[in-house]
Scaffold this active site. Structure first.
Site, PDB file in Angstrom:
ATOM      1  N   GLU A   1      35.130 -83.547  -5.130  1.00 48.07           N
ATOM      2  CA  GLU A   1      33.809 -83.638  -5.741  1.00 48.07           C
ATOM      3  C   GLU A   1      33.182 -84.997  -5.433  1.00 48.07           C
ATOM      4  O   GLU A   1      33.842 -86.032  -5.538  1.00 48.07           O
ATOM      5  CB  GLU A   1      33.930 -83.466  -7.255  1.00 48.07           C
ATOM      6  CG  GLU A   1      32.634 -83.613  -8.012  1.00 48.07           C
ATOM      7  CD  GLU A   1      32.808 -83.468  -9.510  1.00 48.07           C
ATOM      8  OE1 GLU A   1      32.158 -84.231 -10.247  1.00 48.07           O
ATOM      9  OE2 GLU A   1      33.597 -82.602  -9.937  1.00 48.07           O
TER      10      GLU A   1
ATOM     11  N   ARG B   1      36.506 -47.484 -26.510  1.00 45.39           N
ATOM     12  CA  ARG B   1      35.978 -48.834 -26.696  1.00 45.39           C
ATOM     13  C   ARG B   1      36.607 -49.834 -25.738  1.00 45.39           C
ATOM     14  O   ARG B   1      35.916 -50.712 -25.194  1.00 45.39           O
ATOM     15  CB  ARG B   1      36.167 -49.272 -28.148  1.00 45.39           C
ATOM     16  CG  ARG B   1      35.729 -50.693 -28.486  1.00 45.39           C
ATOM     17  CD  ARG B   1      34.400 -51.095 -27.879  1.00 45.39           C
ATOM     18  NE  ARG B   1      33.319 -50.156 -28.135  1.00 45.39           N
ATOM     19  CZ  ARG B   1      32.199 -50.096 -27.428  1.00 45.39           C
ATOM     20  NH1 ARG B   1      32.020 -50.911 -26.391  1.00 45.39           N
ATOM     21  NH2 ARG B   1      31.262 -49.226 -27.721  1.00 45.39           N
TER      22      ARG B   1
ATOM     23  N   ASP C   1      27.884 -82.519  -6.283  1.00 48.49           N
ATOM     24  CA  ASP C   1      27.696 -82.219  -7.704  1.00 48.49           C
ATOM     25  C   ASP C   1      26.420 -82.844  -8.246  1.00 48.49           C
ATOM     26  O   ASP C   1      26.179 -84.048  -8.075  1.00 48.49           O
ATOM     27  CB  ASP C   1      28.907 -82.725  -8.497  1.00 48.49           C
ATOM     28  CG  ASP C   1      28.899 -82.203  -9.921  1.00 48.49           C
ATOM     29  OD1 ASP C   1      28.689 -80.986 -10.099  1.00 48.49           O
ATOM     30  OD2 ASP C   1      29.104 -83.002 -10.857  1.00 48.49           O
TER      31      ASP C   1
ATOM     32  N   LYS D   1      38.508 -83.520  -8.847  1.00 49.81           N
ATOM     33  CA  LYS D   1      37.306 -83.626  -9.670  1.00 49.81           C
ATOM     34  C   LYS D   1      37.084 -85.067 -10.129  1.00 49.81           C
ATOM     35  O   LYS D   1      37.873 -85.966  -9.835  1.00 49.81           O
ATOM     36  CB  LYS D   1      37.427 -82.688 -10.867  1.00 49.81           C
ATOM     37  CG  LYS D   1      37.563 -81.211 -10.494  1.00 49.81           C
ATOM     38  CD  LYS D   1      36.233 -80.560 -10.278  1.00 49.81           C
ATOM     39  CE  LYS D   1      35.524 -80.331 -11.603  1.00 49.81           C
ATOM     40  NZ  LYS D   1      34.181 -79.734 -11.398  1.00 49.81           N
TER      41      LYS D   1
ATOM     42  N   LYS E   1      35.574 -70.997 -15.268  1.00 49.01           N
ATOM     43  CA  LYS E   1      35.001 -70.852 -16.620  1.00 49.01           C
ATOM     44  C   LYS E   1      34.940 -69.373 -16.989  1.00 49.01           C
ATOM     45  O   LYS E   1      33.872 -68.777 -17.149  1.00 49.01           O
ATOM     46  CB  LYS E   1      33.627 -71.511 -16.675  1.00 49.01           C
ATOM     47  CG  LYS E   1      33.687 -73.018 -16.452  1.00 49.01           C
ATOM     48  CD  LYS E   1      32.307 -73.644 -16.382  1.00 49.01           C
ATOM     49  CE  LYS E   1      32.399 -75.140 -16.089  1.00 49.01           C
ATOM     50  NZ  LYS E   1      31.064 -75.769 -15.933  1.00 49.01           N
TER      51      LYS E   1
END
Length: 326
Positions: free
Chosen positions: A215, A117, A242, A182, A150
């Protein structure tokens, strides 16, 4: 799980994992195995399988896709029992079709079932990421596909490895290896110019050399970045564009703002399109002239590729055909 210390050898791997200064892949494998057996071991296995029984089990693809995690799965089996013999007819990055037997493992039944597994969990997730990345990378050409941070907690290197296997490129590994300014940094600093000034000052004082990306969300911000860079020696290497792909009512997208931004930058810096990137629109984004396209969905919304490990493969194929999964 044996007293022999597992050492992962990357030399024979077709596609090696990305590097990380503190990530311990062996420890991740041991943790995954430990959470499965707990403090009692595999009670079902101990109750139903004789200790000395040996078997041969086959890896079976139940979906079409790109296989990934073969090298990692082999390490899992080696961690459980170094005497297990694992053989593959495919390698990481190869296409597999539904119903294909692409590898086998032979040895003690207890240890094969115990490792099964964990090995499959790694392979299924990595293969799902690699399959989606391959589709995105092909559609995005000539732009290059990147993932983001992410990723599943604890699986950063594994997820990013799968992206490489699928033909994508890696964005920064973490917060330490690239400066990425950012929106929140920009808001706190008081604008893109102030943020860039602070970064350039920080890197110069500490004699640090690394990539710097900022950004931007508007044409005005891009113009401010370019004006600063024209007057100041800067470490800036890439400009993120962005949410400059505008959704239309007919499910199409308008990339005119993105194209305008790329033309304005005019090759002075690398460019990266970001925001709501999907397989359906990535080709159009790729034709805009951007260097990179980043997609968080590659790792945060992964659909695992269906793979199994079966001792009785004929029965497994019969059931698979009945359920249209082989």
């Amino acid at each position: 799980m044996g007293g022999v210390e597992t050492r992962i050898s990357f030399e024979s791997m077709v596609i090696k994992p990305p590097s990380h200064p503190t990530y311990d892949l062996t420890a991740i494998i041991k943790l995954a195995l430990s959470e499965d057996v707990g403090d009692q071991g595999d009670v079902t296995c101990m109750a139903t399988i004789p200790d000395d029984m040996e078997v041969e089990a086959h890896f079976l693809a139940k979906e079409n896709g790109i296989i990934a995690g073969i090298a990692l799965a082999e390490t899992v089996f080696n961690e459980v029992d170094p005497s297990l013999k694992v053989e593959w007819s495919q390698k990481d990055g190869d296409y597999v079709h539904k119903g294909l037997k692409f590898g086998k493992v032979h040895g003690g039944a207890h240890n094969i079932v115990r490792a099964e597994r964990v090995a499959l969990n790694f392979m299924q997730r990595m293969s799902g990421i690699a399959t989606q990345t391959k589709a995105m990378a092909d559609a995005a050409h000539p732009a290059l596909i990147l993932e983001t941070r992410k990723t599943a907690p604890g699986l950063r290197l594994v997820d990013k490895w799968a992206v490489l296997i699928g033909g994508g490129r890696n964005h920064r590994m973490g917060l330490y290896d690239m400066v990425l300014i950012k929106d929140n940094h920009i808001s706190i600093a008081g604008g893109v110019t102030n943020a860039l000034k602070s970064v350039d000052s920080y890197l110069e004082k500490r004699n640090l050399r690394m990539e710097v990306e900022i950004e931007t969300r508007t044409m005005e911000e891009i113009k401010d970045v370019l004006e600063y860079a024209s007057k100041t020696k800067t470490s800036l290497t890439r400009i993120m564009l962005d949410n400059m792909v505008i959704p239309l009512d007919n499910s199409d997208v308008d990339v005119s703002m993105l194209k305008e931004a790329v033309e304005l930058i005019n090759g002075k810096f690398e460019t990266e399109a970001s925001g709501n990137v999907t397989l359906e629109i990535v080709h159009k984004i790729g034709q805009s002239g951007v260097t990179y396209i980043s997609s968080g969905a590659l790792t945060h919304s992964v659909k695992a590729l269906d793979i199994s490990l079966k001792i009785d493969t004929e029965l497994a194929l019969e059931v698979g055909r009945r359920t249209k999964r082989a």
